[in-house]
Design a protein around this motif. Sequence first.
Motif, PDB file in Angstrom:
ATOM      1  N   ASP A 133       0.850  -1.184   0.000  1.00  0.00           N
ATOM      2  CA  ASP A 133       0.000   0.000   0.000  1.00  0.00           C
ATOM      3  C   ASP A 133       0.884   1.231   0.000  1.00  0.00           C
ATOM      4  OD1 ASP A 133      -2.689   1.476   0.480  1.00  0.00           O
ATOM      5  OD2 ASP A 133      -1.245   2.348   1.869  1.00  0.00           O
ATOM      6  N   ALA A 134       0.728   2.037  -1.045  1.00  0.00           N
ATOM      7  CA  ALA A 134       1.472   3.294  -1.150  1.00  0.00           C
ATOM      8  C   ALA A 134       0.505   4.465  -1.195  1.00  0.00           C
ATOM      9  CB  ALA A 134       2.358   3.275  -2.386  1.00  0.00           C
ATOM     10  N   THR A 135      -0.684   4.288  -0.591  1.00  0.00           N
ATOM     11  CA  THR A 135      -1.695   5.344  -0.591  1.00  0.00           C
ATOM     12  C   THR A 135      -1.806   6.034   0.770  1.00  0.00           C
ATOM     13  OG1 THR A 135      -3.571   3.955   0.117  1.00  0.00           O
ATOM     14  CG2 THR A 135      -3.029   3.974  -2.247  1.00  0.00           C
ATOM     15  N   GLY A 136      -1.711   5.266   1.851  1.00  0.00           N
ATOM     16  CA  GLY A 136      -1.971   5.816   3.174  1.00  0.00           C
ATOM     17  C   GLY A 136      -3.447   6.031   3.435  1.00  0.00           C
ATOM     18  N   ASN A 137      -4.302   5.585   2.513  1.00  0.00           N
ATOM     19  CA  ASN A 137      -5.749   5.724   2.654  1.00  0.00           C
ATOM     20  C   ASN A 137      -6.298   4.562   3.463  1.00  0.00           C
ATOM     21  OD1 ASN A 137      -8.553   4.809   1.402  1.00  0.00           O
ATOM     22  ND2 ASN A 137      -8.431   7.032   1.229  1.00  0.00           N
ATOM     23  N   LYS A 138      -7.105   4.865   4.470  1.00  0.00           N
ATOM     24  CA  LYS A 138      -7.607   3.834   5.373  1.00  0.00           C
ATOM     25  C   LYS A 138      -8.337   2.721   4.625  1.00  0.00           C
ATOM     26  CE  LYS A 138     -11.035   3.210   9.073  1.00  0.00           C
ATOM     27  NZ  LYS A 138     -10.325   2.185   9.858  1.00  0.00           N
ATOM     28  N   MET A 139      -9.204   3.085   3.703  1.00  0.00           N
ATOM     29  CA  MET A 139      -9.969   2.071   2.977  1.00  0.00           C
ATOM     30  C   MET A 139      -9.050   1.186   2.146  1.00  0.00           C
ATOM     31  SD  MET A 139     -13.384   4.184   1.793  1.00  0.00           S
ATOM     32  CE  MET A 139     -14.024   2.746   0.926  1.00  0.00           C
ATOM     33  N   ALA A 140      -8.063   1.798   1.504  1.00  0.00           N
ATOM     34  CA  ALA A 140      -7.117   1.029   0.703  1.00  0.00           C
ATOM     35  C   ALA A 140      -6.269   0.125   1.587  1.00  0.00           C
ATOM     36  CB  ALA A 140      -6.226   1.962  -0.108  1.00  0.00           C
ATOM     37  N   LEU A 141      -5.799   0.647   2.706  1.00  0.00           N
ATOM     38  CA  LEU A 141      -4.980  -0.139   3.624  1.00  0.00           C
ATOM     39  C   LEU A 141      -5.723  -1.387   4.099  1.00  0.00           C
ATOM     40  CD1 LEU A 141      -3.491   2.844   5.620  1.00  0.00           C
ATOM     41  CD2 LEU A 141      -2.093   1.038   4.598  1.00  0.00           C
ATOM     42  N   GLU A 142      -7.004  -1.242   4.393  1.00  0.00           N
ATOM     43  CA  GLU A 142      -7.795  -2.378   4.863  1.00  0.00           C
ATOM     44  C   GLU A 142      -8.166  -3.319   3.723  1.00  0.00           C
ATOM     45  OE1 GLU A 142      -9.788  -0.187   8.761  1.00  0.00           O
ATOM     46  OE2 GLU A 142     -10.950  -0.336   6.907  1.00  0.00           O
ATOM     47  N   PHE A 143      -8.313  -2.775   2.529  1.00  0.00           N
ATOM     48  CA  PHE A 143      -8.679  -3.580   1.361  1.00  0.00           C
ATOM     49  C   PHE A 143      -7.510  -4.446   0.887  1.00  0.00           C
ATOM     50  CE2 PHE A 143      -9.166  -3.884  -3.357  1.00  0.00           C
ATOM     51  CZ  PHE A 143     -10.329  -4.647  -3.379  1.00  0.00           C
ATOM     52  N   GLY A 144      -6.288  -4.008   1.150  1.00  0.00           N
ATOM     53  CA  GLY A 144      -5.110  -4.683   0.613  1.00  0.00           C
ATOM     54  C   GLY A 144      -5.009  -6.152   0.964  1.00  0.00           C
ATOM     55  N   VAL A 145      -5.491  -6.534   2.153  1.00  0.00           N
ATOM     56  CA  VAL A 145      -5.380  -7.944   2.551  1.00  0.00           C
ATOM     57  C   VAL A 145      -6.216  -8.838   1.639  1.00  0.00           C
ATOM     58  CG1 VAL A 145      -4.813  -7.439   4.950  1.00  0.00           C
ATOM     59  CG2 VAL A 145      -7.215  -7.692   4.282  1.00  0.00           C
ATOM     60  N   LYS A 146      -7.251  -8.282   1.017  1.00  0.00           N
ATOM     61  CA  LYS A 146      -8.093  -9.066   0.109  1.00  0.00           C
ATOM     62  C   LYS A 146      -7.386  -9.375  -1.207  1.00  0.00           C
ATOM     63  CE  LYS A 146     -12.333  -7.083   2.026  1.00  0.00           C
ATOM     64  NZ  LYS A 146     -12.627  -8.295   2.825  1.00  0.00           N
ATOM     65  N   LEU A 147      -6.301  -8.670  -1.468  1.00  0.00           N
ATOM     66  CA  LEU A 147      -5.552  -8.871  -2.710  1.00  0.00           C
ATOM     67  C   LEU A 147      -4.437  -9.897  -2.547  1.00  0.00           C
ATOM     68  CD1 LEU A 147      -5.203  -5.106  -3.728  1.00  0.00           C
ATOM     69  CD2 LEU A 147      -7.046  -6.711  -4.281  1.00  0.00           C
ATOM     70  N   LEU A 148      -4.233 -10.361  -1.314  1.00  0.00           N
ATOM     71  CA  LEU A 148      -3.166 -11.302  -1.017  1.00  0.00           C
ATOM     72  C   LEU A 148      -3.569 -12.729  -1.339  1.00  0.00           C
ATOM     73  CD1 LEU A 148      -1.787 -10.210   2.468  1.00  0.00           C
ATOM     74  CD2 LEU A 148      -0.460 -10.343   0.369  1.00  0.00           C
ATOM     75  N   GLY A 149      -2.623 -13.480  -1.864  1.00  0.00           N
ATOM     76  CA  GLY A 149      -2.790 -14.920  -1.958  1.00  0.00           C
ATOM     77  C   GLY A 149      -2.408 -15.577  -0.651  1.00  0.00           C
ATOM     78  N   HIS A 150      -2.635 -16.888  -0.566  1.00  0.00           N
ATOM     79  CA  HIS A 150      -2.250 -17.625   0.639  1.00  0.00           C
ATOM     80  C   HIS A 150      -0.729 -17.632   0.764  1.00  0.00           C
ATOM     81  CE1 HIS A 150      -6.113 -19.480   1.985  1.00  0.00           C
ATOM     82  NE2 HIS A 150      -6.467 -18.902   0.849  1.00  0.00           N
ATOM     83  N   GLY A 151      -0.263 -17.355   1.979  1.00  0.00           N
ATOM     84  CA  GLY A 151       1.173 -17.242   2.226  1.00  0.00           C
ATOM     85  C   GLY A 151       1.746 -15.907   1.813  1.00  0.00           C
ATOM     86  N   GLY A 152       0.874 -14.921   1.534  1.00  0.00           N
ATOM     87  CA  GLY A 152       1.322 -13.634   1.010  1.00  0.00           C
ATOM     88  C   GLY A 152       1.892 -12.704   2.062  1.00  0.00           C
ATOM     89  N   ARG A 153       2.612 -11.682   1.579  1.00  0.00           N
ATOM     90  CA  ARG A 153       3.211 -10.657   2.432  1.00  0.00           C
ATOM     91  C   ARG A 153       2.609  -9.300   2.067  1.00  0.00           C
ATOM     92  NH1 ARG A 153       6.407 -13.397  -1.104  1.00  0.00           N
ATOM     93  NH2 ARG A 153       8.018 -11.809  -1.294  1.00  0.00           N
ATOM     94  N   TYR A 154       2.238  -8.555   3.097  1.00  0.00           N
ATOM     95  CA  TYR A 154       1.587  -7.260   2.901  1.00  0.00           C
ATOM     96  C   TYR A 154       2.449  -6.183   3.557  1.00  0.00           C
ATOM     97  CZ  TYR A 154      -2.314  -3.867   2.838  1.00  0.00           C
ATOM     98  OH  TYR A 154      -3.134  -2.778   2.622  1.00  0.00           O
ATOM     99  N   VAL A 155       2.871  -5.193   2.758  1.00  0.00           N
ATOM    100  CA  VAL A 155       3.764  -4.142   3.239  1.00  0.00           C
ATOM    101  C   VAL A 155       3.020  -2.806   3.242  1.00  0.00           C
ATOM    102  CG1 VAL A 155       5.990  -2.999   2.949  1.00  0.00           C
ATOM    103  CG2 VAL A 155       5.727  -5.381   2.249  1.00  0.00           C
ATOM    104  N   LEU A 156       2.900  -2.208   4.415  1.00  0.00           N
ATOM    105  CA  LEU A 156       2.233  -0.917   4.563  1.00  0.00           C
ATOM    106  C   LEU A 156       3.285   0.181   4.491  1.00  0.00           C
ATOM    107  CD1 LEU A 156      -0.178  -1.716   7.544  1.00  0.00           C
ATOM    108  CD2 LEU A 156      -0.381  -2.347   5.131  1.00  0.00           C
TER     109      LEU A 156
END
Length: 335
Positions: A233-256
């Motif tokens: 997430d390179a937005t800093g937007n709350k909705m985007a930050l929370e939505f990002g986990v839905k874009l992850l595959g299993h075993g994925g890494r999420y960087v804020l």
Amino acid sequence: MKYVVCEEPGRFSIKDKKFPKRGEGEVLLKIKRVGICGTDLHAYKGNQPFFTYPRILGHEIAAEVYEVDSTRKEFTKGDKVAIMPYINCGTCRACAKGKTNCCEKLHVFGIHTDGGMQEYVSLRTDLLLKANELTEEEISIIEPLAIGAHALKRGDIKSDDFVVVMGCGPIGLGIIKQAKMTGAIVIAIDLNLERLEFAKEIMKADHIILMNEEVIPKLKQLTNNAMGDLVFDATGNKMALEFGVKLLGHGGRYVLVGLSKGNLEFYHPEIHAKETTLFCSRNATMEDFKVVMERIADFPTNAYISTSVPFDLMPNHFEAWTANNSNIIKATITF
């Protein structure tokens, strides 16, 4: 000497003050170019966390050595330098572990202390990197690119990763291009079609998705149902930050990478089922700066810097740069 100060949200002044004196262990620098960061724009609009006024902005800086102690051999007058704006204490637990970017007592030049929108500054030598082989334009964008380099390091990017980047501002675009340099397959997401097209044409993103499309079905199609191995997430937007986990595959890494002021909420069963790894990525280290300097010749600097104005004219342009419909990628000011 002249300087530009943000007196309060929405108001700049151009003023004069005494020429700075060089302190012990410091180098007196002539500022040559300053990049405008999202932090500067937020400060001007009054919504930057942990910020006080009045403040001289500017932490993306290209400078030239003006005066240095003759006993110091690492710099000479006329050297071009990049400035590491993260002023760390060097003694806390984080600093001892090499995590100077998240020092317990960190002060960022141009945010917590007065920054580079002034003709001359005096800074510690350990905050400077000699950059004679680079142009002023290249030096002025090292810092935002280093933030991207640090985020990629945090996410432990692999060449066969599906990398999803939310946000095609300067930081997101830097992540996209540097991720492509590793050989990863990169998918950019944004609300702005022009920025997405820039991400694809200039930064060489493999795919783009407009945020108002059916993002998840489109991402599944592009990744053969795998989704993102690594999401930024390179937005800093709350909705985007929370939505990002839905874009992850299993075993994925999420960087804020983006920063939001408030609380974030994730549905635990969703992130638990994927054994999600969640990282925050703050600022950059000197090593990240050096990595960027080594690869910057392959970065489309001239396209990334979309406008440049003299520093005394900057206040006339700043309001337009903060507009939601602004398609300025990176603005710089010159001295």
